[in-house]
Structures are given as structure tokens and as C-alpha cells.
Design an enzyme around this catalytic site. Structure first.
Site, PDB file in Angstrom:
ATOM      1  N   ALA A   1      28.161  18.815  18.484  1.00 22.64           N
ATOM      2  CA  ALA A   1      27.475  19.938  19.137  1.00 22.64           C
ATOM      3  C   ALA A   1      27.251  21.075  18.144  1.00 22.64           C
ATOM      4  O   ALA A   1      26.177  21.677  18.103  1.00 22.64           O
ATOM      5  CB  ALA A   1      28.300  20.423  20.322  1.00 22.64           C
ATOM      6  N   ASP A  22      24.511  19.988  15.839  1.00 22.54           N
ATOM      7  CA  ASP A  22      23.214  20.084  16.511  1.00 22.54           C
ATOM      8  C   ASP A  22      22.749  21.532  16.593  1.00 22.54           C
ATOM      9  O   ASP A  22      21.564  21.824  16.463  1.00 22.54           O
ATOM     10  CB  ASP A  22      23.294  19.474  17.915  1.00 22.54           C
ATOM     11  CG  ASP A  22      23.455  17.961  17.850  1.00 22.54           C
ATOM     12  OD1 ASP A  22      23.257  17.408  16.740  1.00 22.54           O
ATOM     13  OD2 ASP A  22      23.789  17.346  18.870  1.00 22.54           O
ATOM     14  N   CYS A  59      19.860  28.783 -22.770  1.00 15.20           N
ATOM     15  CA  CYS A  59      20.875  29.107 -23.777  1.00 15.20           C
ATOM     16  C   CYS A  59      20.418  30.184 -24.760  1.00 15.20           C
ATOM     17  O   CYS A  59      21.203  30.602 -25.611  1.00 15.20           O
ATOM     18  CB  CYS A  59      21.297  27.844 -24.543  1.00 15.20           C
ATOM     19  SG  CYS A  59      20.022  27.233 -25.659  1.00 15.20           S
ATOM     20  N   GLU A  98       5.309  -5.434   3.767  1.00 12.50           N
ATOM     21  CA  GLU A  98       5.571  -4.011   3.933  1.00 12.50           C
ATOM     22  C   GLU A  98       6.026  -3.733   5.358  1.00 12.50           C
ATOM     23  O   GLU A  98       5.404  -4.206   6.314  1.00 12.50           O
ATOM     24  CB  GLU A  98       4.270  -3.252   3.626  1.00 12.50           C
ATOM     25  CG  GLU A  98       4.456  -1.817   3.263  1.00 12.50           C
ATOM     26  CD  GLU A  98       4.831  -1.590   1.784  1.00 12.50           C
ATOM     27  OE1 GLU A  98       5.145  -2.576   1.065  1.00 12.50           O
ATOM     28  OE2 GLU A  98       4.809  -0.418   1.375  1.00 12.50           O
ATOM     29  N   LYS A 136      -6.113  -9.071  -5.740  1.00 12.80           N
ATOM     30  CA  LYS A 136      -5.284 -10.091  -6.389  1.00 12.80           C
ATOM     31  C   LYS A 136      -6.169 -11.268  -6.773  1.00 12.80           C
ATOM     32  O   LYS A 136      -6.958 -11.731  -5.933  1.00 12.80           O
ATOM     33  CB  LYS A 136      -4.182 -10.580  -5.432  1.00 12.80           C
ATOM     34  CG  LYS A 136      -3.202  -9.497  -5.040  1.00 12.80           C
ATOM     35  CD  LYS A 136      -2.288  -9.912  -3.895  1.00 12.80           C
ATOM     36  CE  LYS A 136      -1.512  -8.686  -3.431  1.00 12.80           C
ATOM     37  NZ  LYS A 136      -0.840  -8.886  -2.145  1.00 12.80           N
ATOM     38  N   GLU A 190      -7.261  -6.206   0.070  1.00 16.66           N
ATOM     39  CA  GLU A 190      -6.571  -5.870   1.323  1.00 16.66           C
ATOM     40  C   GLU A 190      -6.008  -4.460   1.213  1.00 16.66           C
ATOM     41  O   GLU A 190      -5.826  -3.951   0.108  1.00 16.66           O
ATOM     42  CB  GLU A 190      -5.416  -6.850   1.547  1.00 16.66           C
ATOM     43  CG  GLU A 190      -4.312  -6.658   0.521  1.00 16.66           C
ATOM     44  CD  GLU A 190      -3.432  -7.889   0.341  1.00 16.66           C
ATOM     45  OE1 GLU A 190      -2.569  -8.065   1.187  1.00 16.66           O
ATOM     46  OE2 GLU A 190      -3.628  -8.616  -0.653  1.00 16.66           O
ATOM     47  N   LYS A 236      -6.431   2.995  -5.862  1.00 11.99           N
ATOM     48  CA  LYS A 236      -5.912   4.049  -4.984  1.00 11.99           C
ATOM     49  C   LYS A 236      -7.025   4.929  -4.434  1.00 11.99           C
ATOM     50  O   LYS A 236      -8.037   5.149  -5.104  1.00 11.99           O
ATOM     51  CB  LYS A 236      -4.923   4.937  -5.774  1.00 11.99           C
ATOM     52  CG  LYS A 236      -3.703   4.205  -6.308  1.00 11.99           C
ATOM     53  CD  LYS A 236      -2.794   3.690  -5.218  1.00 11.99           C
ATOM     54  CE  LYS A 236      -1.836   4.731  -4.724  1.00 11.99           C
ATOM     55  NZ  LYS A 236      -0.681   4.967  -5.567  1.00 11.99           N
ATOM     56  N   LYS A 249      -3.560  -1.320   0.936  1.00 12.49           N
ATOM     57  CA  LYS A 249      -2.210  -1.080   0.419  1.00 12.49           C
ATOM     58  C   LYS A 249      -1.510  -0.245   1.480  1.00 12.49           C
ATOM     59  O   LYS A 249      -1.887   0.906   1.744  1.00 12.49           O
ATOM     60  CB  LYS A 249      -2.277  -0.322  -0.909  1.00 12.49           C
ATOM     61  CG  LYS A 249      -0.917  -0.123  -1.544  1.00 12.49           C
ATOM     62  CD  LYS A 249      -1.069   0.356  -2.976  1.00 12.49           C
ATOM     63  CE  LYS A 249       0.242   0.325  -3.721  1.00 12.49           C
ATOM     64  NZ  LYS A 249       1.211   1.279  -3.224  1.00 12.49           N
ATOM     65  N   CYS A 261      23.164  23.802 -25.752  1.00 16.15           N
ATOM     66  CA  CYS A 261      22.357  24.208 -24.593  1.00 16.15           C
ATOM     67  C   CYS A 261      22.897  23.518 -23.334  1.00 16.15           C
ATOM     68  O   CYS A 261      22.834  22.298 -23.208  1.00 16.15           O
ATOM     69  CB  CYS A 261      20.896  23.836 -24.794  1.00 16.15           C
ATOM     70  SG  CYS A 261      19.892  24.278 -23.364  1.00 16.15           S
TER      71      CYS A 261
HETATM   72  S1  IVH Z   1       1.374  -6.789  -3.763  1.00 14.94           S
HETATM   73  C1  IVH Z   1       4.170  -7.400  -7.837  1.00 14.94           C
HETATM   74  N1  IVH Z   1       0.100  -5.979  -1.648  1.00 14.94           N
HETATM   75  O1  IVH Z   1       2.887  -1.477  -3.083  1.00 14.94           O
HETATM   76  C2  IVH Z   1       3.971  -6.505  -6.672  1.00 14.94           C
HETATM   77  N2  IVH Z   1       1.843  -4.605  -2.449  1.00 14.94           N
HETATM   78  O2  IVH Z   1       3.082  -0.754  -6.064  1.00 14.94           O
HETATM   79  C3  IVH Z   1       3.116  -7.153  -5.640  1.00 14.94           C
HETATM   80  N3  IVH Z   1       2.238  -2.608  -1.103  1.00 14.94           N
HETATM   81  O3  IVH Z   1       6.100  -2.506  -3.878  1.00 14.94           O
HETATM   82  C4  IVH Z   1       2.827  -6.240  -4.534  1.00 14.94           C
HETATM   83  N4  IVH Z   1       0.682  -2.974   0.380  1.00 14.94           N
HETATM   84  O4  IVH Z   1       5.585  -2.112  -1.445  1.00 14.94           O
HETATM   85  C5  IVH Z   1       1.079  -5.699  -2.511  1.00 14.94           C
HETATM   86  N5  IVH Z   1      -1.125  -5.426   0.243  1.00 14.94           N
HETATM   87  C6  IVH Z   1      -0.158  -5.150  -0.618  1.00 14.94           C
HETATM   88  C7  IVH Z   1       0.643  -3.999  -0.498  1.00 14.94           C
HETATM   89  C8  IVH Z   1       1.637  -3.760  -1.437  1.00 14.94           C
HETATM   90  C9  IVH Z   1       1.654  -2.166   0.009  1.00 14.94           C
HETATM   91  C10 IVH Z   1       3.313  -1.908  -1.827  1.00 14.94           C
HETATM   92  C11 IVH Z   1       4.527  -2.746  -2.080  1.00 14.94           C
HETATM   93  C12 IVH Z   1       4.772  -2.709  -3.560  1.00 14.94           C
HETATM   94  C13 IVH Z   1       3.943  -1.558  -3.985  1.00 14.94           C
HETATM   95  C14 IVH Z   1       3.414  -1.867  -5.369  1.00 14.94           C
END
Ligand code: IVH
Length: 714
Positions: A56, A59, A435, A198, A314, A138, A338, A140, A462
Site C-alpha cells: 500500500a 502504491d 578532473c 517476434e 531475405k 515482410e 528501416k 520488421k 580522472c
Molecule cells: S530476421 C539473423 N525478420 O529484428 C537475424 N527479424 O535486427 C534474423 N525482427 O532480432 C532476423 N521482425 O527480433 C527478422 N521479419 C523479421 C523480423 C525480425 C523483427 C527483429 C528480430 C531481430 C531483429 C534484427
């Protein structure tokens, strides 16, 4: 969770001012105090199992924090308890060594980066064109990676990624996730099989979870990824079960028999076996299709119910994936494209100068807290002196902050129209703030250019450098001592308990004889002290690469640490050779160091400089009285070239030079750039020149490419 078993110490909230009466200054001070106090109680509760206050009372602290934050949202701290992941400590879970390491992906940020990625593959494989090769594309997923091990079709283990080689055993928790099949009946399901993917939390579930947490006065999470991580790493699987976690498969680990020879084929099989695959995954047949898929996924991003931060490509053919292999910690056959980083503007309150372990002075922007991409940012890097001057960043300016993924937020620039009157250009200090020693920018003797980094010349006097070195020494990829985090290091340093790495290992002995004991310190008890000593004892045996990395030699990161450990084999050989190299930069030991593939002149010089300093040698010697660095296991003991040194010269016809080198290294050989007495094999192709002559002069074994392939059984 129970904070009970309290010793009755009050929550230090005696007669707090009602939130409505707090001034802005008072609120800021109160938030700071609460952050500290709650962190203290969390440490007692989670790390030491010794709570001092009742649930409590605990909290009440959190509620007060939340209500001040609600009234003063601009004062929310980056270290606010409400933003912290409420997870159990790492130490609580058992460790799992991954049969196949869980590595990460390289990143690219634009179309050109994708084209470069394809070009690198083409060159490595020695193809005329990349056309005709398919790639999967696909999303990420912004969650946390997990590996799920099945034996005889039954889920027997779930583990987090950890440092890529060792993760945490979270089997009981992953069993509570309904997306994850517990048994698989299919006849085609390999045995054993490790599915990787993931774990994530949908945005809606995250929202609901946070609302519930806030209502109960419990901690809320900064974003869905933190919520997923915090929920998975709960000591009590019942809590994980109550959190709506989901899973997407995207790969595999140990898998002796795969049903097909393409990434896409395995995806389809994985889906047939009952694992969720991301519905946006596609097979693409050209760079244009890859980029179109990227744009489609990006434009649908906001409408998804989960966070993604890019697109992963890939190479589809698994035989080519195999040939391409890995470079340091990322595959050559896959890359993450990204999405652009998120940005926001805020006010620069101050510029703080931090002193790093090698004395580098780094300017850190202290910002008016601002939310960037769902995370409250309060600090950002300003890189260095020149960067501040170039952007003319001044205290009081409105600045543009960018945050991309997990990297430290950056200051992109200044909104000059909003500059207040009377600001001055920032003057970078020329004395070390820790320092007082002179801080200088060295001039590179070769280029005649000034180093961008200003460094404190204080060295070991230092305190900031010493503490940073100690922090590096115990960090995750170095000695990784459980329960000895950065805060403890600083406190132990300040109290004179640990001044130098070797002191960590004499701590237990000294504590036995000391008048004031560790277990009597605030926040410590007998159990926690004993736990720490046990963790330290466990690290008296340490792998040689970690040991080398832990020394904190400038330019020697994990990868160089591993190269050195492999090249020299034992600590005695390494230490002896480095002392010799430091003593004579024209001698054989130095030449040999410089000749290690992957180690360039800057690194060789830095290592020799390190060993030329008597106090560094003393630290190494003292440490070696306490710890035993162990040689690395050879990559492949059975390989006929394990431990051998190979030099390639002339052109190869069956594979490119980079591929030949990567393959030799995978089989445990060292690949050197030039021929010496220590070379075991010289592989000579057409056009071989001086290296072949040297080899003949030294009477070395010279192989043709075919003889070489026969030797390694390719
Ligand atoms: S392939 C050798 N596919 O991104 C690593 N990774 O920077 C192969 N992640 O640690 C990873 N979506 O946690 C792959 N479609 C996806 C992903 C994915 C998320 C994450 C994963 C990995 C990190 C790599």
C-alpha cells in the site's frame, strides 16, 4: 506482487504537500525524489527480495508520482517510474545457450541502401547479375525476439535473445501465449526444430493494459514493445498469461532437416504447422518489387494494430544464404530497410559534458522532455564540439530531435526563427569537467588533421574515466557480473571499495576482514551480498575474448576481441606478444599483430600503445592473479584447417575472395594478408605474384584452388 514483509520503515511521504499546491519547482523536485525512491524500493523488491515498505505504501508513492505527472506533464522525467518496464531482474531466469546464435540484422535507410545490399551479394557470390534471384519481403515487427524449441513435436523450451549467444529461459511464460502451438502433429515437422520469431503486443492491448495499470496505480509502459518485454519477463507466468501477447514466426534456429530449400517454402511449411506468419510477407522477384512492397507496407503502417519499424528482405534460396553466411553479427543474405526516424521539436535547456572511458568529452543535450515516436526523450547526443559549432546549437534554442529505434536520440538542427534574444555561441570546455586536466584535440601525425574528439589528458587520475572503465569492465559483453551494475560501480568507486578491475575480485576477501560490511550498506543484506560474491566468483573463469574486450583498449570492440583471442589462442601468448609488440614497433610481434586479417594499423597501434603503458600492464598482471581467461573453443574442431593460417593470392575461380575467406574462417582457420613463416597454406590462383614467390622462398605448402577445396572437403 507483494511489497509486504516490510520492516515498517515509512514511505517517506509523511505530510506531503497536496499535488494541487505544488509549485512547478516543487513538482520537479518531488518527481525527482519519487523516481529515486521508487527505484530504490524496486531494487529491494526485485533484486534482493527484501522490501522495506508495504504494497500500500509503495502504491501510494506511485499514485503520487502519477498524479503529479498528470498535473505537470511537461515535467515527466525520462527515468520516470511510470515509464519504466516493470520486469523482474535478468538474474531470476536460467540461462540458455543458443545452439545457433540469434544475431541481428544490418540496416539500410533508403532505396540506394537496398541496391547496395544487392550489389554486395552479387559481388560476394561472383554473379554477373542479381536478376532472377527472389527475395522475401515482410514487416520488421517491433517486439522482442524469441526462439522456441520443439522436440518430437512438443514445445520444450522458449528463450529470449539475450546477447545473441545466451538468452533467458522463459519457457513457462511462452507456454501461456495462445498464438504459440504447444504440440505439432504434422509428419513433416522436423525433430528437433527451433522456430524463431517476434513476440509483440497489439496497440489496442497495450492501451487496455496501461489503462488497467493506471487504474490500479501500477506502473504503465512507455510503448507496446516495452509492455511486451515486461510482460514476458515476469517471474510469475500467471502475470504473463494475463497479458495479451502475440507471436509472428520469421525464421528458425537449429533445424537439421528442412522440408524445402527456400525461405518462402519454409514459411509456408511453418504456417502449415500452425505458426502465425505475417500476412503482409511476400515473395518478390526484382529490386522494384522489393521497393514497391516496402512502400505498400509503409503506407499501411498506421492502420496496423501493431508497431513495425521497417521491412526485412531475405534472399530466398537457402543454399545461397548458406554460402553468404554472416559478417560479424549480421547475415549477408538479409537486411532491414528501416522506416524514416520520427522527429519532434523541443527546447534545449543545457549542454552537459560527459567524460567517457577513453577520456572523450561528449556533449549531451538536456532537453525539455518531449515525446518522439511514443517515447519521452530528455537527453540527446550532440556528438562533438565541431557538430555544435556547425549547427550553432545554443542553450535556449528550439531544436529538432530525432529518434530511430533504439539508438540515442540526436539533435538534427535548430529552429532559428525561434531563437530567444541574447543567446551566445556555445563554448566547449578545454578543461575536463571531472578532473580539471587539460582536454585536447590530438593532431593525427599522418593526415595532419585535428581529431574531432576532445579528450581529457588526466588518464588514471580522472575519476570519470576510471569509473567508465570499470563500468565497461563489468558490462554485458565483458565480464557481465550479475548484480554489479553501473550504479553499484559508481557507489563502490566513490566509497573506495573498487578503484581498479582487480578490486572486484578481492572484494569478498576484504569484506570478510572489513569493519563495515557490504551487507550493512543501505540497500544490501546478507543474501544480496552473498549473491554478488557468488556472481563474482563465477567470473573468475572467463573466455579470453571477453577478457580482452573488458580491458577497454581503445578501438578494441567485441569483434576485435574475438579476432585477437582466436589469433593468439591463450592469454599467455596474447600478453607476451602484446608486450613484445609494444616494445618494438618494427619487430616481428608487431608485424604479426598488424597482419591479422581484420586488424588495421590504427587498431594495432592502439593495442601496442595500451601495452606500452606500465600501469595498464600492471592492471592486466594484477587481474591475472585473480582470473583465468580460457581459450575459445575452435569453431570446428573436426576441420582439417582448424587453427591453421591461410593466405589467398591470385584470382580464384570457384568462389570470390571474400567467400573463400569467410568459409576458411568458419572452419576455424585464420586468414592472413601476407605470407610469413607462420603461414600453413598458401592458396594460389592464376596471376599470383610476390606472395607466391615469398611462399616458395620460405618453403611453404602451396595449393591450387581445387586442392584447397579438396582439403576442406567442399
Ligand atoms: S530476421 C539473423 N525478420 O529484428 C537475424 N527479424 O535486427 C534474423 N525482427 O532480432 C532476423 N521482425 O527480433 C527478422 N521479419 C523479421 C523480423 C525480425 C523483427 C527483429 C528480430 C531481430 C531483429 C534484427
Amino acid at each position: 506482487m507483494s511489497h509486504a514483509k516490510g520492516k515498517g520503515k515509512s514511505a517517506a511521504t509523511a505530510g506531503p504537500k497536496p499535488v494541487g499546491e505544488l509549485s512547478e519547482k516543487g513538482a520537479a523536485a518531488e518527481l525527482e525524489r519519487l523516481a529515486r525512491e521508487i527505484a530504490h524500493h524496486d531494487a529491494l523488491y526485485y533484486r534482493q527480495d527484501q522490501p522495506e515498505i508495504s504494497d500500500a505504501e509503495y502504491d501510494a508513492l506511485r499514485e503520487r508520482n502519477a498524479s503529479i505527472e498528470a498535473s505537470f506533464p511537461h515535467l515527466i522525467r525520462a527515468d520516470s517510474p511510470s515509464a519504466r518496464v516493470g520486469s523482474a531482474p535478468v538474474e531470476a531466469f536460467g540461462k540458455v545457450t543458443h545452439a545457433v546464435p540469434m544475431l541481428s540484422l544490418g540496416n539500410v535507410f533508403d532505396d540506394e541502401g537496398v541496391r547496395d545490399f544487392l550489389e554486395r551479394i552479387r559481388r560476394f557470390l561472383g554473379l554477373d547479375t542479381i536478376e532472377g534471384l527472389a527475395f522475401t519481403a515482410e514487416p520488421k515487427i517491433d517486439g522482442l525476439s524469441i526462439t522456441l524449441r520443439y522436440e518430437k513435436g512438443r514445445l520444450i523450451q522458449g528463450a529470449t535473445r539475450g546477447d545473441g549467444y545466451q538468452g533467458e529461459n522463459v519457457t513457462a511464460n511462452v507456454r501461456t501465449i495462445s498464438d504459440i502451438p504447444k504440440t505439432i502433429k504434422s509428419k513433416t515437422f522436423p525433430d528437433p526444430f527451433e522456430v524463431r520469431g517476434e513476440i509483440y503486443m497489439s496497440r489496442a492491448a497495450f492501451q487496455r493494459l496501461n489503462e488497467g495499470q493506471a487504474e490500479r496505480g501500477e506502473r504503465t509502459f512507455a510503448n507496446p514493445r516495452n509492455a511486451a518485454a515486461g510482460s514476458l519477463r515476469q517471474l510469475d507466468p500467471a502475470i504473463t498469461a494475463s497479458r495479451p501477447l502475440q507471436f509472428f514466426a520469421y525464421g528458425w534456429g537449429e533445424a537439421p532437416k528442412l522440408p524445402t530449400d527456400t525461405q518462402w517454402g519454409v514459411y509456408r511449411a511453418i504456417a502449415d504447422w500452425g505458426f502465425p506468419l505475417n500476412p503482409l510477407a511476400k515473395l518478390t522477384n526484382s529490386v522494384e518489387e522489393m521497393l514497391d512492397t516496402y512502400r505498400d507496407i509503409e503506407s499501411g503502417r498506421a492502420g496496423l494494430d501493431y508497431d513495425i519499424d521497417g521491412v526485412v528482405y531475405k534472399l530466398d534460396r537457402l543454399d545461397l544464404q548458406q554460402r553468404l553466411g554472416f559478417v560479424s553479427r549480421s547475415p549477408r543474405f538479409a537486411v532491414a530497410h528501416k522506416f524514416p526516424a520520427e522527429k519532434a521539436t523541443t527546447i534545449l535547456r543545457d549542454i552537459e559534458i560527459q567524460v567517457g572511458r577513453t577520456g572523450a568529452l561528449t556533449p549531451v543535450a538536456k532537453l525539455e522532455p518531449v515525446t518522439v515516436g511514443g517515447v519521452v526523450v530528455q537527453n540527446a547526443t550532440l556528438h562533438n564540439e565541431d557538430e555544435i559549432a556547425r549547427k550553432d546549437v545554443r542553450i535556449g534554442d528550439t531544436v529538432i530531435v530525432q529518434r530511430a529505434g533504439d539508438v540515442i536520440p540526436q539533435i538534427l538542427g535548430v529552429v532559428e526563427a525561434k531563437r530567444p534574444k541574447g543567446t551566445k555561441r556555445f563554448k566547449f570546455p578545454v578543461l575536463c569537467p571531472a578532473c580539471g586536466s587539460h582536454a585536447v584535440r590530438e593532431v593525427n601525425p599522418v593526415t595532419g588533421k585535428e581529431d574531432v574528439v576532445r579528450r581529457c589528458t588526466g588518464g588514471l587520475i580522472c575519476p570519470a574515466q576510471r569509473v567508465e572503465r570499470l563500468k565497461h569492465f563489468v558490462s554485458r559483453n565483458a565480464f557481465d557480473i550479475e548484480g554489479l551494475g553501473e550504479k553499484h560501480i559508481k557507489a563502490f568507486y566513490d566509497d573506495g571499495l573498487i578503484q581498479s578491475p582487480q578490486d572486484i575480485f578481492t572484494l569478498e576477501g576484504r569484506n570478510r576482514r572489513a569493519a563495515s560490511k557490504l551487507e550493512e550498506r543501505e540497500g544490501w543484506g546478507e543474501t544480496s551480498a552473498e549473491k554478488l560474491f557468488a556472481a563474482i566468483r563465477a567470473r573468475r573463469a572467463i573466455k579470453l575474448d571477453r577478457f580482452i574486450y573488458a580491458l577497454g583498449i581503445p578501438h578494441v570492440g567485441e569483434i576485435t576481441g574475438r579476432l585477437l583471442a582466436r589469433a593468439y589462442g591463450s592469454i599467455d601468448a596474447f600478453r607476451g606478444a602484446m608486450l613484445a609488440a609494444a616494445n618494438d614497433r618494427t619487430g616481428e610481434a608487431y608485424a604479426e599483430l598488424d597482419n591479422i586479417e581484420g586488424i588495421g594499423p590504427t587498431v594495432a597501434e592502439a593495442i601496442a600503445d595500451f601495452f606500452a603503458e606500465p600501469h595498464n600492464v600492471e592492471v592486466v598482471n594484477e587481474l591475472l592473479r585473480e582470473v583465468r581467461p580460457e581459450p575459445l573453443e575452435a569453431i570446428d574442431h573436426a576441420s582439417p584447417i582448424s587453427g591453421k593460417t591461410v593466405v589467398f593470392t591470385g584470382s580464384l575461380e570457384k568462389m570470390t575472395r571474400p567467400e573463400a575467406k569467410a568459409r576458411a574462417e568458419r572452419l576455424g582457420a585464420k586468414v592472413a594478408g601476407s605470407v610469413s613463416k607462420k603461414t600453413d597454406y598458401v592458396v594460389a590462383g592464376p596471376g599470383a605474384g610476390s606472395k607466391l614467390k615469398d611462399a616458395e622462398r620460405l618453403g611453404l605448402k602451396v595449393l591450387s584452388e581445387d586442392e584447397w577445396l579438396a582439403l576442406i572437403g567442399a
